[in-house]
Design an enzyme around this catalytic site. Structure first.
Site, PDB file in Angstrom:
ATOM      1  CG  ASN A   1      88.315  -2.684  61.497  1.00  0.00           C
ATOM      2  OD1 ASN A   1      88.677  -2.468  62.638  1.00  0.00           O
ATOM      3  ND2 ASN A   1      88.032  -1.701  60.640  1.00  0.00           N
TER       4      ASN A   1
ATOM      5  CG  ASP B   1      83.139   0.247  67.915  1.00  0.00           C
ATOM      6  OD1 ASP B   1      83.978   0.896  67.282  1.00  0.00           O
ATOM      7  OD2 ASP B   1      83.107  -0.996  67.934  1.00  0.00           O
TER       8      ASP B   1
ATOM      9  N   GLY C   1      81.150   8.614  58.627  1.00  0.00           N
ATOM     10  CA  GLY C   1      80.481   9.659  57.866  1.00  0.00           C
ATOM     11  C   GLY C   1      81.402  10.647  57.187  1.00  0.00           C
TER      12      GLY C   1
ATOM     13  CG  ASP D   1      84.695  -2.058  58.442  1.00  0.00           C
ATOM     14  OD1 ASP D   1      85.393  -2.304  59.433  1.00  0.00           O
ATOM     15  OD2 ASP D   1      84.085  -0.987  58.297  1.00  0.00           O
TER      16      ASP D   1
END
Length: 574
Positions: free
Chosen positions: A489, A260, A347, A421
């Protein structure tokens, strides 16, 4: 280090990450030039033709650039040629992927899609993605398996030259597997065996990607770069059919190191890690956690045997990644020293001018920047949720405008990873979920009021905003739109070191036929074995436990092998 000017040229038709091949050739001490005009073929002493994406678009691009005929003439000249992936499939007459599109026609053998039926009611994920062996059955081939029986190569493809079952042979006499007497290596993916490389005379080609295959792949490239052309064209024993022995399936479970990446309080780009997505220290300065430099850590994980590296730019939703020169530089520099697949996320979307509302760069253009910098795949997060919402609003179909559709159409489904997520929403009954997919959670994950049921709500903007979309809805829509892999995740598990969320992963695996990566919650080596046993996912990813040296990648792989799972061994030194 000075490099040899060897007359090696790369045939680039404009698809995918060719920087990786350039970096790999450079790593072996050679320069490589790019063929940009038909006249360049005359300068080449050796040609490497890499390719990803679709068979049809590859052949169409060759023809549009006027490169097909000079390539045919080069192949007939006797000078060494090496094809990679689509570069190998182009040698065949045609492909089921794009009916009516002709290949170069050197090999008259069908290219067909892998079946999703693994037999006995089991489902096989497509594409075939990961590390597998390339076996010789009729004799050795000098250009492969330099690491012996431990040699493993990276594959990512949905179509292949699939070998008929021996029982389908009309003759008991052994005959050439490929017309014309080609030497082949063979690879098995569950219930199907396919041709993974071919060699005849001056032509050698691989279905796998040596530039992404660690030491085994680099040594294979070196053998091609260093060989004397006169020796390269010497006859090799043709592979015969029916096969004289079966070829085992050695597809490995992948272990992925995730980094990350974000700017810290001092303005430096660092690797960080959050607890349930909060990356700041809980005491003292409360600054962004700094766990190391991205390029240094990624190189270390490559040397430790990570099967893939994933960079997630976790604050990219705030601005334009095309203006983020530092992140593009991280990818570029990492690709110079990491020779396993690189995935980059954050992005990936259409960029819109806030003042005019006009698109200043498409998602495809954003992804292309990452590919040119050295990425092999892009990971789409928030924009995938928006695409799924539009998919259902449009009657369960896409309109070609989503980031998933744009990128997969040009670069192939294997280049598009969906990063999910979700967070649990506990309910007391199925009815309370208002139509969302409900699962029974594990004993350690029971809700605050004793709830044993939950649905998983998708979030955007780094988990900061929840949407009325559940995980099942998201992954089904994204697969239909053209995604090739799911990175699953779990916000509730992130940073807990309590193990992966098996209930969530089973839900995802049961509803897609593309590979799934488990993420969030790993705390010890046993958690990796447990998730593969319980959910049958294709890969598992971890971050903090690797960054803090709490768990070694080699220990994870040792544990997997002890429990009967295929696992690529650490790279043998070059």
């Amino acid at each position: 280090m000075s490099r040899k000017s060897s007359g090696v040229f790369m045939l680039d038709y404009g698809a995918g990450n060719v920087r990786s091949l350039v970096n790999a050739v450079n790593r072996m001490g050679y320069d490589i030039s790019v063929i940009s005009t038909p006249q360049d073929f005359a300068k080449a002493e050796k040609i490497i033709f890499p390719g990803v994406g679709a068979f049809g678009s590859g052949m169409a691009s060759l023809r549009a650039k006027g490169l097909e005929q000079p390539l045919r003439e080069y192949l007939a000249s006797g000078r060494p040629f090496m094809g990679i992936c689509i570069g190998m499939q182009s040698l065949f007459a045609s492909s089921e992927e794009n009916p009516g599109v002709s290949g170069l026609g050197l090999i008259d053998f069908p290219i067909t899609r892998f079946s999703s039926d693994a037999g006995n009611g089991a489902v096989k994920t497509v594409p075939h993605m990961g590390w597998n062996a390339a076996a010789t059955v009729d004799g050795p081939l000098d250009y492969v398996n330099h690491d012996g029986e431990d040699s493993r190569y990276y594959f990512v493809h949905s179509f292949a030259a699939i070998v008929p079952k021996s029982s389908e042979s009309v003759s008991k006499e052994h005959q050439h597997l490929l017309p014309g007497g080609w030497t082949c290596t063979l690879t098995t993916y569950q219930n199907e065996t396919f041709i993974s490389s071919v060699k005849r005379g001056n032509v050698f080609a691989t279905q796998f990607h040596p530039e992404k295959s660690g030491s085994a792949g680099l040594k294979l490239l070196a053998s091609f770069l260093e060989v004397n052309p006169a020796n390269f064209t010497q006859p090799t024993p043709p592979t015969t059919f029916p096969l004289i022995k079966s070829v085992p399936d050695h597809l490995s479970r992948r272990i992925i190191a995730c980094l990350d990446v974000r700017t810290n309080d001092a303005g430096d780009l660092v690797v960080t890690k959050g607890d349930q997505y909060d990356v700041r220290e809980t005491t003292g300065s409360k600054n962004v956690r700094n766990l190391g430099k991205p390029v240094t850590l990624s190189a270390s994980y490559f040397q430790q045997g990570a099967d893939e590296i994933t960079f997630l730019n976790i604050t990219s939703f705030k601005g334009s990644v095309l203006a983020d020169d530092a992140m593009l530089e991280v990818v570029s520099r990492a690709s110079e020293c990491v020779f396993v697949p690189l995935t980059v996320g954050g992005g990936i979307r259409d960029l819109v001018d806030s003042a005019t509302g006009k698109i200043t760069a498409t998602a495809l253009e954003v992804a292309a920047e990452y590919f040119r910098s050295g990425a092999d795949k892009v990971s789409i997060g928030s924009d995938a949720v928006y695409a799924a919402e539009a998919f259902y609003k449009n009657g369960n179909r896409g309109d070609g405008s989503s980031s998933i559709e744009q990128i997969s159409k040009v670069y192939g489904a294997q280049a598009v990873v969906i990063s999910v997520d979700p967070k649990r929403v506990y309910v007391k009954s199925v009815e309370e979920a208002n139509g969302h997919a409900v699962v029974r959670v594990g004993d350690k994950d029971i809700g605050p009021n004793g709830e044993t049921l939950a649905w998983y709500q998708c979030t955007v903007k780094g988990g900061r905003e929840a949407r009325d979309v559940d995980v099942k809805q998201l992954v089904v829509a994204c697969e239909a739109l053209g995604a090739g892999e799911i990175l699953c995740n779990c916000m509730d598990k992130d940073g807990t070191n309590s193990g992966f969320d098996h209930a969530l992963l089973k839900l995802v695996k049961d509803n897609v036929r593309i590979p799934v990566i488990a993420s969030s919650g790993a705390g010890k080596v046993e958690h990796f074995t447990e998730v593969f046993q319980a959910t049958n996912v294709e890969a598992a990813l971890a971050a903090g436990i690797f960054h803090r040296n709490e768990v070694k990648i080699s220990d994870v792989k040792d544990e997997l092998r002890k429990n009967g799972f295929e696992s690529r061994r650490m790279d043998v030194a070059l």
